[in-house]
Design a protein around this motif. Sequence first.
Motif, PDB file in Angstrom:
ATOM      1  N   THR A 255       5.431  21.149 -33.994  1.00  0.00           N
ATOM      2  CA  THR A 255       3.906  21.557 -35.234  1.00  0.00           C
ATOM      3  C   THR A 255       4.433  22.693 -36.147  1.00  0.00           C
TER       4      THR A 255
ATOM      5  N   VAL B 276       0.756  27.579 -32.537  1.00  0.00           N
ATOM      6  CA  VAL B 276       0.701  25.822 -31.362  1.00  0.00           C
ATOM      7  C   VAL B 276      -0.383  25.721 -29.951  1.00  0.00           C
TER       8      VAL B 276
ATOM      9  N   ASP C 127       2.769  25.526 -23.736  1.00  0.00           N
ATOM     10  CA  ASP C 127       3.701  25.662 -25.351  1.00  0.00           C
ATOM     11  C   ASP C 127       5.130  26.429 -24.683  1.00  0.00           C
TER      12      ASP C 127
END
Length: 413
Positions: A227, A233, A252
């Motif tokens: 990202t 994120v 994540d």
Amino acid sequence: MILSPFEWTIAKRYMLPGRGEAFIALVAGISLVAVALGVAALVIVMSVMNGFRAELFDKIVGLNGHAIVNAYGGRLENWQSVLADVRKTPGVVRASPLIEQPLLATFNGRVEAILVRGNTPQDIGRIQPNVKSGRLIDLQPGSGNVAIGARLAENLGAQIGDTITIINPAGRSTPFGTVPRQVAYQISAIFEIGVYDYDQAFVVMPIPDAQTLLLTGDSVGMIEITTNDPDKVGEILKPLAERLQGQAVVTDWKTINASLFEALAVERVAMFVVLSIIVLVAVFNILSSLIMLVRAKTRDIAILRTMGATRRSLLKIFVTTGFVIGALGTLTGLLLGFVFLYFRQPIVNLVQLVTGQNLWDPSIRFLTELPSRSDPVEIGVISVMALVFSFLATLYPAFRAASTDPVQVLRYE
């Protein structure tokens, strides 16, 4: 606090005590050294802790992305449509399919646990800066070539051009049971990521070769996501996680490496507090040296008061005397800390040579070298903290000096 020429002259005189005041000068010197060592310790430890976090983040997240889409059951059959959905998510800058499976590798009778990693050509190309020997361009689908980590190559005793055998327990079924699948691959490149766990386990190959080895058909195991803001994120991928509910789970980097980064954060705060106490203890030496100086200069102070020196002037003189010691100690500590950080690895190697101990075992500390990354904001906070402590330590002796009654002193001395 601006000093007049008279006040500055007296302050300089008190900063350099005479021959009869050698003990006071010694205590002042010890104060300077103590503050310098405390500040240097803070700078070194905080920079190393920041370096640990930054290096681990760069290497771990740089290799695995900011998040992973894991299919339930370990196989993502419709990964092309999921990949297209991921790439359309706002905030996602890169997404690619990935296969990762723990297996075994053998070479010349040695057996090692490995992590087979099937990557796209673009992802394989990202390893290029870490290649120690060989050529990544030879990793073409169907070529039978692989790239392995440097520590794995050492453990197996393998080099470029050697052939290793990868064993997949999920082999073919026979009347006598399942026979493990064994496939030979030639080593075309050896890389060193810098994270010990990766360098001792990773075997990288193109995705089609990994699919053939694992007998997974056209499916992949996961999708790797990067990202535009790793700290956000979770917010960026929340809509994607909701769309993939029941099909896959989005994890994540904070969740995957939670225990490691949380431990680093706790240790970082604890070290800052402990070393701050060391600086606080160091400035008590400034307090004691100033108290002795005031006691030794009581007669001089009384004479100065009778000559017209104000309480404010005496206050400024003694505050300046102590503060300069703290400021010089802080500056010396910063310089000492930066010099240590610059030569940190040679210093570690020298200590290891002298003591005969391995102080930096990569298998324990994840990274192959002692990292460092100085944060200007933290350096500023450390400097301001040391200066504030030094200033506060001067107040009591300065007020004692300013409150000296010349009549009482000169009457008895």
